[in-house]
Design a protein around this motif. Structure first.
Motif, PDB file in Angstrom:
ATOM      1  N   THR A 560       0.830  -1.195   0.000  1.00  0.00           N
ATOM      2  CA  THR A 560       0.000   0.000   0.000  1.00  0.00           C
ATOM      3  C   THR A 560       0.872   1.255   0.000  1.00  0.00           C
ATOM      4  O   THR A 560       0.543   2.253  -0.654  1.00  0.00           O
ATOM      5  N   ASP A 561       1.983   1.189   0.707  1.00  0.00           N
ATOM      6  CA  ASP A 561       2.926   2.315   0.711  1.00  0.00           C
ATOM      7  C   ASP A 561       3.500   2.535  -0.684  1.00  0.00           C
ATOM      8  O   ASP A 561       3.908   3.638  -1.029  1.00  0.00           O
ATOM      9  N   ALA A 562       3.545   1.442  -1.465  1.00  0.00           N
ATOM     10  CA  ALA A 562       4.130   1.564  -2.807  1.00  0.00           C
ATOM     11  C   ALA A 562       3.202   2.300  -3.754  1.00  0.00           C
ATOM     12  O   ALA A 562       3.647   2.879  -4.759  1.00  0.00           O
ATOM     13  N   LEU A 563       1.925   2.308  -3.441  1.00  0.00           N
ATOM     14  CA  LEU A 563       0.940   2.916  -4.336  1.00  0.00           C
ATOM     15  C   LEU A 563       1.275   4.340  -4.767  1.00  0.00           C
ATOM     16  O   LEU A 563       1.313   4.621  -5.969  1.00  0.00           O
ATOM     17  N   PRO A 564       1.542   5.240  -3.854  1.00  0.00           N
ATOM     18  CA  PRO A 564       1.859   6.605  -4.293  1.00  0.00           C
ATOM     19  C   PRO A 564       3.048   6.644  -5.244  1.00  0.00           C
ATOM     20  O   PRO A 564       3.122   7.486  -6.127  1.00  0.00           O
ATOM     21  N   GLU A 567       1.838   5.661  -8.657  1.00  0.00           N
ATOM     22  CA  GLU A 567       0.902   6.579  -9.294  1.00  0.00           C
ATOM     23  C   GLU A 567       1.563   7.861  -9.765  1.00  0.00           C
ATOM     24  O   GLU A 567       0.914   8.715 -10.349  1.00  0.00           O
ATOM     25  N   GLN A 568       2.839   8.005  -9.529  1.00  0.00           N
ATOM     26  CA  GLN A 568       3.488   9.262  -9.901  1.00  0.00           C
ATOM     27  C   GLN A 568       3.616   9.394 -11.412  1.00  0.00           C
ATOM     28  O   GLN A 568       3.616   8.402 -12.145  1.00  0.00           O
ATOM     29  N   LEU A 608      -4.061  -3.188 -10.485  1.00  0.00           N
ATOM     30  CA  LEU A 608      -4.233  -2.203 -11.535  1.00  0.00           C
ATOM     31  C   LEU A 608      -3.039  -1.270 -11.609  1.00  0.00           C
ATOM     32  O   LEU A 608      -2.464  -1.039 -12.687  1.00  0.00           O
ATOM     33  N   ALA A 609      -2.662  -0.774 -10.452  1.00  0.00           N
ATOM     34  CA  ALA A 609      -1.538   0.177 -10.421  1.00  0.00           C
ATOM     35  C   ALA A 609      -0.264  -0.477 -10.912  1.00  0.00           C
ATOM     36  O   ALA A 609       0.521   0.114 -11.663  1.00  0.00           O
ATOM     37  N   LEU A 610      -0.073  -1.719 -10.502  1.00  0.00           N
ATOM     38  CA  LEU A 610       1.152  -2.420 -10.902  1.00  0.00           C
ATOM     39  C   LEU A 610       1.157  -2.650 -12.413  1.00  0.00           C
ATOM     40  O   LEU A 610       2.178  -2.463 -13.093  1.00  0.00           O
ATOM     41  N   ALA A 615       3.425  -1.316 -17.682  1.00  0.00           N
ATOM     42  CA  ALA A 615       3.301  -0.854 -19.072  1.00  0.00           C
ATOM     43  C   ALA A 615       4.199   0.360 -19.294  1.00  0.00           C
ATOM     44  O   ALA A 615       4.995   0.395 -20.249  1.00  0.00           O
ATOM     45  N   ARG A 616       4.066   1.326 -18.439  1.00  0.00           N
ATOM     46  CA  ARG A 616       4.855   2.549 -18.611  1.00  0.00           C
ATOM     47  C   ARG A 616       6.334   2.265 -18.543  1.00  0.00           C
ATOM     48  O   ARG A 616       7.145   2.840 -19.288  1.00  0.00           O
ATOM     49  N   ALA A 617       6.714   1.354 -17.650  1.00  0.00           N
ATOM     50  CA  ALA A 617       8.143   1.041 -17.482  1.00  0.00           C
ATOM     51  C   ALA A 617       8.696   0.387 -18.743  1.00  0.00           C
ATOM     52  O   ALA A 617       9.801   0.697 -19.190  1.00  0.00           O
TER      53      ALA A 617
END
Lengths: 626, 356
Positions: A560-564, A567-568, A608-610, A615-617
């Motif tokens: 959960t800490d990884a989420l922010p 999302e950057q 979803l975030a991962l 994809a972006r990475a």
């Protein structure tokens, strides 16, 4: 050595009724006593009264005595460190000097504590005699001179009386005039006696020749000079000549017409009956002893003393009076029975201060034969242990006791270990003081125990930071783990850490326990994140899971800490890193069978975030920089 | 010695035990009124009752503190056949201001079928372990494996001593030179049933306690027993309260390397005192084991000391004088401090007006 049979003293406890028992519980320095009934079948009794706190008379809480204990502590420590390499005879002046130091401490306390003077006077008297006989060990000749000093020091009233007489209008007619003169003679202060006599002589011109004769006799009395060239034998011869001359004056009635001068002449010749007629001026048998020796046998040898001492004691005390404890102690000293002196002092004096310090000094002078005691210790150590144990129960004097235990080679350490654990840890400052003492002596078990007690206390009062730092000091991994858990729970509940300073500065202590390491590293993650060092923060966060530093139960929070970070706008986690995160998430969800809605939503969000980040990475890493 | 202070205990019935905590700043009292009270000593030496609560449904015989490493923990045992463990809860701030604290029960040990006569914690190096003994002759050893969760205790050992037990004492030594050891006393008064003191020792191999010694010379009922602190000696010292006060020395005999049984001891009697002229009910050592105190049917507490030649003698007596304090039994009195100096002194020059 025979035991003096002293009946134990009885202390009365106010108790409501007869026929009951007394229960008790040992405390530090006292014993609690209460009324109860012990019966095998279980007693039911009447209503209960009080619990009484009973203490020994040795009231070490008196501030004046505290001064005594403090000052003598310095002297004691200094004595222990006197160079071992010096031969015994070179050490004697140092021992004498130390003995005088102890005595000056006693005198200093006496000045401040008028009421306690009688006991202090007595112990100074005894100590002084022990110094003369045992430590200074004066040989014949000097011995008498030292004994004279000893008596003069302890009979100060002569000077008071003399002052009174001299300050009067006509000293020679003062009612105490002759008492003063005789007292001076009895103490061998012949110069002062002569000066007093001059006043009388001027009043009686007719008797001038008699006074002149007396003056001559007084001035010619030989006194041994230890530093001079005259040998003891030569002195003895001279003294005998003088003695004969005095005797001749007596025989041919030179002073017959003046009863006072006649008395003085008889004293000079050493007439016992005359001396005994002046008991009131002598006031003690030991004054009588020294005076008698002065005028009968000034070359007395140490080994001859006891014979004279015993007979003087007997002669001086009339048949009605019984020797007091002080008398037996002094007698034992004159008999050079050091052990008896120590034993009698232990019984008569209700505290250990005196015998412990004196015995220690005598032991350093090598005057005590070592008895092999029941548990292998010796008399010196036994007494020091008793004294120091008594100090330990005091809220501030206990620190002095530490040095005493340090210098008891057989049992000092184990006594110290046992007692230092019991020092109440009222404040953090006191606990640190106790700890320092234990650490200096490598008492690792005591260190651990004290830190554990402090940690436990802090934990109970919810002071997690303090609890953590104490358990680190105790090197208690299990407890550190426990407290770290609490910190983490706290964080989960409130979203912030408490005691940040402590956690930020753990340093190598972090390695004490896995959980603690995690706590430290997790906090580091938060710091990095706060400082916007996102790349490093991300790397750290991932490693916490992949290196298994984080407990499984915390992974959800970490993810959960990884989420922010996911999302950057900027891509922070690389493709590989994202894969690893996904792997962790799968590991977590495959184990958990929770089907709570919130949990599922969170998992979905993460997935979803991962996926988006992956994809972006991939795109970012695949793009060729232009 | 003198009575420095008297504390109105406020129990409604007889007090059976008083126990100081490890640092001597707190004390617990227990009574036939079924309650336990905890007292705290303030900086000026005054005692204040900070907790008082009903603990059992029968007379409470003994109360004892755990080592402060485990927190503030008490154990009590009672005629009601149970023993209980209590922990202090740090209360609300206004409670603290009023000087009160709360104790809650963590567990009740109900295994005994008869009155539980003694409860003692084992030495701290063994962990948090509690021992009870009962009139049914069984000694039980419980352990709390998680010291942060005092509601979980498991019965580790149940030892049948065959005779009704009245007291236990652990050897406080933590030396690795000898295994954990405790002594049990029996108050069975039938002299034909043999020795009334048994010594049990832990065996590393069998992981059980086995009887190492029975003191056959002690045939009368034993009411209390106490190991002395060890102080680096190779032998053990045990004091026993029976029809007189007895002090035994137990010297471990050298074991052959092949021997797996309990240690054999050479038992010597060091001292025996019948000054109480009657049954002796309690014995207890002070912290440095330099003084032993005993209490007897004659209503006195006697203090015993060994000199440096190891000769024991009585050095003091505390005697109930039968004169009540004002506001005595039956009525709860206000806290009072009575400082009475009743001198104890020798004769002669060292006269009593000095406290030294």
């Amino acid at each position: 050595m025979e035991e003096v049979d002293v009946e134990p003293a009885i202390t009365n406890i106010p108790a409501a009724s007869a026929g009951t028992h007394l229960g008790f519980a040992w405390g530090p320095g006292d014993i609690l006593v209460y009324e109860t009934l012990y019966k095998a079948s279980g007693a039911i009794g009447s209503g209960c009264p009080c619990i009484h706190e009973v203490r020994k008379d040795e009231d070490i809480y008196s501030p004046i005595l505290r001064k005594l204990f403090n000052e003598s502590h310095h002297i004691f420590v200094g004595l222990q460190t006197i160079g071992e390499d010096l031969p015994s005879k070179n050490k004697k002046p140092q021992f004498v000097s130390i003995s005088k130091n102890y005595r000056s401490v006693i005198r200093a306390c006496m000045e401040e504590l008028q009421q306690v003077v009688s006991i202090l006077l007595a112990i100074e008297l005894i100590w002084n005699l022990c110094e003369v006989l045992f430590i200074d060990a004066a040989p014949a000749g000097s011995l008498l001179l030292h004994l004279l000093d000893w008596v003069r020091l302890h009979k100060a009233d002569v000077d008071e009386k003399a002052r009174e007489v001299l300050q009067s209008e006509s000293p020679a007619e003062h009612h105490d005039y002759w008492n003063v003169v005789v007292s001076y003679v009895l103490q061998g202060r012949l110069e002062e006696a002569r000066q007093m006599l001059v006043k009388q002589a001027t009043l009686q011109p007719a008797a001038r020749s008699m006074y002149k004769l007396m003056d001559t006799l007084l001035s010619k009395m030989p006194f041994y000079n230890p530093g001079g060239t005259q040998t003891l034998t030569e002195f003895d011869v001279k003294w005998r000549h003088w003695h004969e001359e005095v005797d001749r004056c007596l025989q041919d009635n030179s002073f017959a017409s003046n009863k006072h001068l006649e008395v003085i002449c008889k004293i000079l010749v050493g007439d016992e009956d005359t001396l005994l007629e002046h008991k009131d001026l002598l006031s003690t048998w030991y004054h009588f002893l020294v005076t008698r020796l002065l005028f009968c046998h000034p070359t007395v040898k140490p080994t001859e003393l006891h014979y004279y001492a015993q007979s003087c004691l007997t002669m001086f005390l009339d048949s009605r009076s019984v020797p007091e404890p002080l008398d037996s102690i002094l007698l034992a000293a004159f008999e050079f029975d050091i052990h008896q002196v120590i034993k009698d002092c232990s019984i008569a004096l209700n505290n250990w201060w005196f015998v412990a310090h004196l015995t220690d000094l005598l032991d350093h002078c090598k005057l005590l034969q070592s008895h092999n005691l029941h548990f292998g210790s010796n008399l010196r150590e036994f007494l020091l242990l008793e004294y120091a144990s008594g100090l330990f129960t005091h809220h501030s004097l206990w620190q002095l006791a530490v040095d005493y235990f340090d210098h008891c080679p057989e049992f000092g350490r184990v006594y110290l270990e046992l007692q230092i654990e019991r020092v109440p840890l009222d404040t953090e400052r006191k606990a640190l003081k106790v700890l320092r003492i234990c650490e200096q002596r490598q008492m690792s078990e005591q260190v651990r125990s004290i830190c554990k007690i402090m940690a436990m206390r802090a934990l109970r009062n919810n002071r997690l930071g303090s609890a953590l730092s104490w358990s680190i000091r105790a090197k208690d991994a299990a407890f550190a783990t426990l407290i770290s858990e609490k910190f983490l729970q706290d964080y989960c509940a409130r979203g912030t850490f408490s005691d940040l300073d402590l956690i930020d500065n753990l340093g190598p202590a972090m390695l004490l326990s896995d959980r603690l390491t995690f706590l430290g590293k997790y906090r580091e993650f938060h710091k990095l994140y706060g400082e916007k060092r996102s790349g490093e923060a991300a790397k750290l966060l991932l490693s916490l899971m992949t290196a298994k530093i984080a407990p499984r139960s915390f992974w959800m929070t970490l993810l959960t800490d990884a989420l922010p970070l996911l999302e950057q706008k900027e891509v922070i986690f690389s493709a590989d890193q994202t894969h690893e995160l996904m792997f962790c998430l799968e590991e977590l969800t495959s184990l958990n069978t929770t089907d709570e809605d919130t949990e599922l939503t969170k998992v979905e969000l993460l997935r979803l975030a991962l996926a988006r980040n992956l994809a972006r990475a991939i795109v970012k890493e695949g793009t060729v920089e232009a | 010695m003198f009575v420095a202070r008297s504390i109105a205990a406020d129990h409604k019935d007889l007090i059976h035990d008083v126990s100081y905590d490890f640092h001597g700043r707190r004390m617990a009292t227990c009574s036939s009124d079924q309650s336990v009270k905890v007292w705290d000593k303030s900086e000026n030496g005054e005692w204040h009752c900070t907790a008082s609560w009903k603990t059992h449904s029968g007379s409470v015989w003994r109360v004892t503190w755990a080592h402060p490493e485990f927190g503030q923990v008490l154990a009590s045992c009672s005629f009601d056949r149970t023993a209980a463990v209590w922990e202090e809860i740090v209360g609300e701030s206004n409670d603290k201001q009023r000087g009160l604290s709360h104790w809650i029960k963590r567990t009740t040990l109900v295994d005994s079928r008869t009155s539980v006569t003694d409860v003692k914690f084992a030495p701290k190096h063994m962990g948090l372990m509690l021992t009870t003994c009962s009139a049914d002759g069984v000694v039980r050893i419980y352990e709390a494996p998680d010291v942060m969760n005092l509601s979980q205790w498991s019965l580790q050992h149940e030892i049948s001593c065959k005779l009704s037990c009245s007291c236990i004492s652990w050897n406080p030594s933590s030396s690795r030179a000898h295994p954990p050891m405790f002594a049990v006393g029996s108050d069975d008064s039938n002299v034909t049933y043999g020795g009334k003191v048994q010594i049990y020792e832990y065996n590393e191999n069998t992981r059980k306690y086995a009887k190492a010694e029975t003191l056959m010379t002690v045939t009368d009922a034993v009411h209390d027993i106490a190991f002395a602190p060890n102080l680096g000696r190779s032998f053990h010292v045990l004091a026993i309260a029976t029809k007189d006060v007895r002090i035994f020395k137990l010297v471990p005999m050298r074991k052959e390397s092949t021997s797996t049984g309990p240690t054999k001891f050479e038992v010597q009697i060091v001292a025996q005192f019948d000054n109480h002229n009657s049954q002796v009910w309690r014995v207890s050592w002070n912290i440095t084991s330099t003084l032993l105190a005993s209490s007897g049917d004659d209503g006195c507490v006697r203090l015993w000391k060994a000199n440096y030649m190891d000769n024991w003698k009585c050095t003091g007596i505390l005697k109930g004088d039968g004169s009540p304090l004002s506001g005595s039994s039956g009525q709860p009195t206000a806290m009072s401090t009575v400082v009475a100096i009743l001198g104890y002194q020798n004769q002669g020059v060292f006269k009593a007006n000095i406290i030294m």
